[in-house]
Design a protein around this motif. Structure first.
Motif, short mmCIF file in Angstrom:
data_model
loop_
_atom_site.label_atom_id
_atom_site.label_comp_id
_atom_site.label_asym_id
_atom_site.label_seq_id
_atom_site.Cartn_x
_atom_site.Cartn_y
_atom_site.Cartn_z
N LYS A 270 0.85 -1.21 0.00
CA LYS A 270 0.00 0.00 0.00
C LYS A 270 0.88 1.25 0.00
N GLN A 271 1.94 1.23 0.80
CA GLN A 271 2.86 2.36 0.84
C GLN A 271 3.61 2.50 -0.50
N LYS A 272 3.99 1.38 -1.06
CA LYS A 272 4.65 1.38 -2.37
C LYS A 272 3.72 1.95 -3.43
N SER A 273 2.45 1.58 -3.36
CA SER A 273 1.45 2.09 -4.30
C SER A 273 1.36 3.61 -4.20
N TYR A 274 1.39 4.12 -2.99
CA TYR A 274 1.32 5.57 -2.78
C TYR A 274 2.51 6.26 -3.43
N ALA A 275 3.73 5.74 -3.21
CA ALA A 275 4.92 6.34 -3.80
C ALA A 275 4.85 6.30 -5.32
N LEU A 276 4.44 5.18 -5.87
CA LEU A 276 4.33 5.05 -7.32
C LEU A 276 3.31 6.03 -7.88
N ASP A 277 2.20 6.18 -7.18
CA ASP A 277 1.16 7.12 -7.61
C ASP A 277 1.71 8.55 -7.64
N GLN A 278 2.47 8.91 -6.62
CA GLN A 278 3.04 10.26 -6.56
C GLN A 278 4.05 10.50 -7.68
N ARG B 136 3.35 6.86 -11.84
CA ARG B 136 3.54 5.52 -12.38
C ARG B 136 2.27 4.74 -12.07
N ASP B 137 1.20 5.14 -12.74
CA ASP B 137 -0.15 4.71 -12.40
C ASP B 137 -0.38 3.20 -12.49
N GLU B 138 0.10 2.57 -13.55
CA GLU B 138 -0.13 1.13 -13.70
C GLU B 138 0.56 0.34 -12.60
N GLU B 139 1.81 0.72 -12.30
CA GLU B 139 2.53 0.05 -11.22
C GLU B 139 1.87 0.30 -9.88
N ALA B 140 1.36 1.52 -9.68
CA ALA B 140 0.68 1.87 -8.43
C ALA B 140 -0.57 1.00 -8.26
N LEU B 141 -1.31 0.83 -9.34
CA LEU B 141 -2.52 0.01 -9.29
C LEU B 141 -2.18 -1.45 -8.98
N GLU B 142 -1.11 -1.95 -9.60
CA GLU B 142 -0.68 -3.33 -9.33
C GLU B 142 -0.29 -3.51 -7.86
N ALA B 143 0.46 -2.54 -7.32
CA ALA B 143 0.87 -2.63 -5.92
C ALA B 143 -0.33 -2.54 -4.99
N CYS B 144 -1.28 -1.69 -5.32
CA CYS B 144 -2.50 -1.56 -4.52
C CYS B 144 -3.31 -2.86 -4.55
N GLU B 145 -3.40 -3.46 -5.71
CA GLU B 145 -4.11 -4.73 -5.85
C GLU B 145 -3.40 -5.82 -5.05
N ARG B 146 -2.08 -5.81 -5.07
CA ARG B 146 -1.31 -6.79 -4.29
C ARG B 146 -1.59 -6.61 -2.81
N ALA B 147 -1.63 -5.36 -2.35
CA ALA B 147 -1.94 -5.08 -0.94
C ALA B 147 -3.31 -5.65 -0.58
N ARG B 148 -4.28 -5.46 -1.46
CA ARG B 148 -5.63 -5.96 -1.22
C ARG B 148 -5.66 -7.48 -1.16
N ARG B 149 -4.95 -8.12 -2.09
CA ARG B 149 -4.91 -9.59 -2.10
C ARG B 149 -4.25 -10.15 -0.85
N LEU B 150 -3.31 -9.39 -0.29
CA LEU B 150 -2.64 -9.83 0.93
C LEU B 150 -3.44 -9.52 2.19
N GLY B 151 -4.61 -8.94 1.99
CA GLY B 151 -5.49 -8.69 3.12
C GLY B 151 -5.34 -7.36 3.80
N TYR B 152 -4.60 -6.44 3.17
CA TYR B 152 -4.45 -5.13 3.79
C TYR B 152 -5.78 -4.39 3.74
N VAL B 153 -6.19 -3.86 4.87
CA VAL B 153 -7.40 -3.07 4.97
C VAL B 153 -6.97 -1.66 5.33
N ASN B 154 -7.35 -0.70 4.51
CA ASN B 154 -6.98 0.69 4.75
C ASN B 154 -7.57 1.16 6.06
N GLU B 155 -6.73 1.78 6.91
CA GLU B 155 -7.17 2.22 8.23
C GLU B 155 -7.93 3.53 8.18
N GLU B 156 -7.96 4.18 7.05
CA GLU B 156 -8.61 5.49 6.96
C GLU B 156 -10.10 5.38 6.86
#
Length: 127
Positions: A96-104, A107-127
């Motif tokens: 999720k943190q990697k996705s944020y850096a990529l988005d900034q 690097r949108d496609e890579e950011a989306l892939e990292a975000c999807e990986r975070a979701r598959r690993l069960g990360y739930v956004n605390e916000e």
């Protein structure tokens, strides 16, 4: 070991209220809240890595987060990659943190892939 009664509580701290709050003002666009503290934390992480006493992967993960906070996204990605290679490849928070850096870095496609990986690993956004 320090007993609870020996610890300093906020009620015994001799500080002015103005010292306990951030000096940030909305008109100070270039002032970065907590930047000095983040820089100190990065120094601590650097020395902790030299000591080899704390899990290096965790330290690199924290270093990446500090770099994100300081808007040093390329350095954040390097730190996250090191953490990943040191056993944090299944850490949703890291992705999720990697996705944020990529988005900034636009690097949108890579950011989306990292975000999807975070979701598959069960990360739930605390916000």
């Amino acid at each position: 070991m320090m007993q609870h009664s020996d610890q300093t509580s906020l009620t015994t701290v001799n500080a002015l209220a103005s010292e306990l709050v951030s000096p940030y003002r909305p008109e100070d666009v270039d002032i970065f809240v907590g930047a000095a503290r983040h820089e100190k934390t990065l120094k601590f992480i650097k020395y902790a890595l030299l000591l080899d006493a704390i899990d290096e992967g965790w330290l690199y993960e924290q270093q990446g987060w500090m770099f994100n906070q300081l808007e040093r996204y390329r350095e954040a990605l390097e730190a996250f990659e090191r953490a990943r290679n040191l056993g944090y490849a299944n850490d949703g928070w890291l992705y999720k943190q990697k996705s944020y850096a990529l988005d900034q870095l636009d690097r949108d496609e890579e950011a989306l892939e990292a975000c999807e990986r975070a979701r598959r690993l069960g990360y739930v956004n605390e916000e």
